[in-house]
Design an enzyme around this catalytic site. Sequence first.
Site, short mmCIF file in Angstrom:
data_model
loop_
_atom_site.label_atom_id
_atom_site.label_comp_id
_atom_site.label_asym_id
_atom_site.label_seq_id
_atom_site.Cartn_x
_atom_site.Cartn_y
_atom_site.Cartn_z
N SER B 27 23.93 63.81 47.52
CA SER B 27 24.60 64.46 46.41
C SER B 27 23.76 64.32 45.16
O SER B 27 22.75 63.64 45.15
CB SER B 27 25.96 63.81 46.18
N ASN B 158 16.41 54.93 46.18
CA ASN B 158 16.15 55.57 44.89
C ASN B 158 16.77 54.75 43.75
O ASN B 158 17.58 53.87 43.97
CB ASN B 158 16.74 56.99 44.92
N SER B 470 46.40 48.73 70.06
CA SER B 470 45.49 49.01 68.97
C SER B 470 46.04 48.42 67.68
O SER B 470 47.21 48.61 67.36
CB SER B 470 45.32 50.52 68.83
N SER B 542 42.52 48.00 76.95
CA SER B 542 42.69 47.89 78.40
C SER B 542 44.15 47.88 78.82
O SER B 542 44.67 46.84 79.23
CB SER B 542 41.95 46.67 78.95
#
Lengths: 319, 639
Positions: B27, B158, B470, B542
């Site tokens: 950007s 940079n 999860s 699993s």
Amino acid sequence: MSSTPYVSPSSEPERHEPRPSYRRSHLAQLESEAVYVMREAAGQFERPVLLFSGGKDSIVMVHLARKAFWPGRFPFPLLHIDTGHNFPETIEFRDRLAESVGCELLVRYVQDSIDRGRCQEEPGPNPSRNTLQTVTLLDALRELRADAAFGGGRRDEEKARAKERFFSHRDPFGQWDPKNQRPELWNVFNGRKNRGEHFRVFPLSNWTELDVWQYIAQEGIALPDLYFAHEREVVRRDGVLLALGEHNRLLPGETAERLRIRCRTVGDLTCTGVWESDATTLDEIIREVASARVTERGGRSDDRRSETAMEDRKKQGYF
Amino acid sequence: MAGMSESTLHTEAHPDTDLLRVSTAGSVDDGKSTLIGRLLYDTKSLFDDQLEAVERSSRQRGEAYLNLALVTDGLRAEREQNITIDVAYRFLATPRRKFIIADTPGHLQYTRNMVTGASTADLAVVLVDARKGVLTQSRRHGFIASLLRIPHVLVAVNKMDLVDYSEEVYGQIVREYGEFAQKLDVQSLTFVPISALQGDNVVEKSGSMPWYDGGTLLHHLETVNVGANRNLVDFRFPVQYVIRPHQDYRGFAGRLASGTLRPGEEVVVLPGNVASRVRSIDTPDGPLGEAAAGDSVVVTLEDEVDVSRGDMLVRRRNLPTVGHRLDAIVCWMHEKPLDRTTPYLLMHTTRQVQAFVAELDYRIDVDTLHREEARTLGLNDIGRVEITTAAPLFFDPYAQNRATGSFILVDPHTHATVAAGMIRGEPRELEEAPRTASPNVRWEEWNVPRAEREARNGHGAAVLWLTGLSGAGKSTIARAVERELFALGCRTMLLDGDQLRHGLCGDLGFGRDDRRENIRRAGEVARLFFESGAIVLCAFVSPFREDRDAVRALVPEGRFLEVFVDADLDTLRRRDTKGLYARAMEGEIPEFTGVSSPYEPPPAAELVLRTAEFPVAESVRAVLDGLRARGILPANRPG
């Protein structure tokens, strides 16, 4: 064009040095890419035309078209939109080239568009017909039912052109929508379109001015004398040197000069700046181009009208 | 034009230089436009009138210094909104090389544009702002570069001027990005500390960073190996156009996608499978003794063979895959999302065929590199799909052959290019047969028996298998436990579901069979580490008992510890740190364990950790105690 040695396929095979490697020069790669693009367009479109302006880029385009379809003939005509303001040398060269190549040359005149009331001449002295060409061009493409038009545009020429695709889509009004261009990946070119739409195809997209000159030298391509230094009556106007002629006369207060000049681009007399130069050979021109401090379009008064002059004209359907 | 002839020569005209295609992404904030402006300015590739235009614009915008970023802004809308809309191409030539720079914006439609720019690149310049360190965006650029298989990645660190040219800051970025890049597939990775604004190490060597002894950015661009991804091995010649100037000449025009070709060689024409020999390779400059990848030529054959556009000349002993089904990664490039009922037009080499997207395996989050279930792909999404075509294609994996491994999908109604695809191969079916040793492979005992390794290590080897929904905390606990063990001097390894799905299991989706295969591979890998004497921590959802038991069977009794990381669904939905449950409930993620796919809790886990009720430290302690109790960790070690 007689200087280009085309070898007939039935002639004796040339002896080739064993190749030291598979390395290819940048010119060889650019040529191969341009040829690929031309063949791809010929394969995907039904009625392409090659837009021929008489400038060096379109002369290179004709040369590449010959190479791409050799030993056959290239399967499309040349289309010249004649503003009536051309250098006479351009027209002579155009006719000789078409004859020596043996291809079809179609010419459509801006004057006819004006006469038919399709567009109007700019008011004032030395009117430019640059923007009027677009009307004639779009009318011609419709008339010929052309679904693709090859152009010699390069991305290095101008900032709006830096965003062009090889296959550039135009809507039924011939307009370019820069914000909604199709992404172009690898070398898969999508030339699909609806009826009435067409494509502009730019095989020289990745070439720079220097590449074009180096290629002209490498291939021994003949050019109009305008590109080589010669003496001519010119006038200094808005910081640009313009050649004088029937369509570009002195304005009150201006004085003519006789200078040794040459053209870096060739367009209309009214808007093509010429450059003081002593370059009479391609080698001298290449040295000059390599050391130039101003872009070739720096002398084009048509681009200097505003910061986005080119973008605006391209959206309308300009070359 | 005054002064043209006496101006100094800054660029020699070299007709025979290399060509390097570069893509940049970033950007305005990264200073990408400034970098390109600087490259053009310092190599004197900017012309006076361009420079004047930039000076004029800088003044109009009230900027005090020459805004080099303006050099690259093209369109009116971009100048007005101070953004870059589309891929723009820049040109740069030095006496050594000519460069084509595909300059792609980081803001809008970043993925689509970056993929476009990357598709033809030999080298990618990834910008990192030294003040900000490695951000998501820099990772994303690296990922796309590796996905599109750009062989060289150059990380330009940079704005070094704004961190006092600090070697430490630079070193930290190099380490961090280098670690990330190990997950990627790039041939070469180079770092250069620069300041585009000040010109340090872009074209001119910086005097401000004496600690940096590498070359400048331009030096690297000039010397990097070109053509690293040019395939000169597998001959593929897609026919573009048939040239018939007269009855006696029939030439097939095209560009060699890969490989080489000589007159006299035998070729096979696909799809007909008809063999013939090359009579000549013609060009207007004379016949060639050999053509190579990238050359546009006309090929004539000894026999009258029916060949037309879309056919492909190949070699009998080196054939591409000929098939109707593709396993591919696609990047979606259009607002109109992927629709599995639309017959898209697939354009591949010079061939166009109708195609359906038959399966969508998963979507890849380009920022985290996680795979997620998805029903469709929208603009800028990248996903793994299976495609079925109406007519056969002749293809190779993209990794081997960019030209014959890439395709685009075109909308049949609007004709817009909607997706770019990279072929992995033919979809693989899971064999039904039970997995046993491959025939003719005899089991050899391990060279150094595990017991010897364990004796040297001072601890036993084990597999700790953490299973659970999860978000239950499997990875968190596994990571904390591993740290503890490592601190104790143990040999350890951590296998994580997400990690494996990036590499070893990169070809698997989330269907039942793929889940089973995923766990099987994880188990096999765990077993190898186990045999090397390590305590292996495995964190995998699993969900199926059968799969976990299969892994258990690979390891000697007492060395496999099933750890049930137990958190109830309500807690997980409330917690939902990744927002996955919310999306699963919305139906956005099909087959999400616990919501739309079952989880079978272990009936006899060695350890149960209730993460809703106990803090992580508690769970870690419980695991370590469990290891000591089983004699895997010696009891006398503190901890």
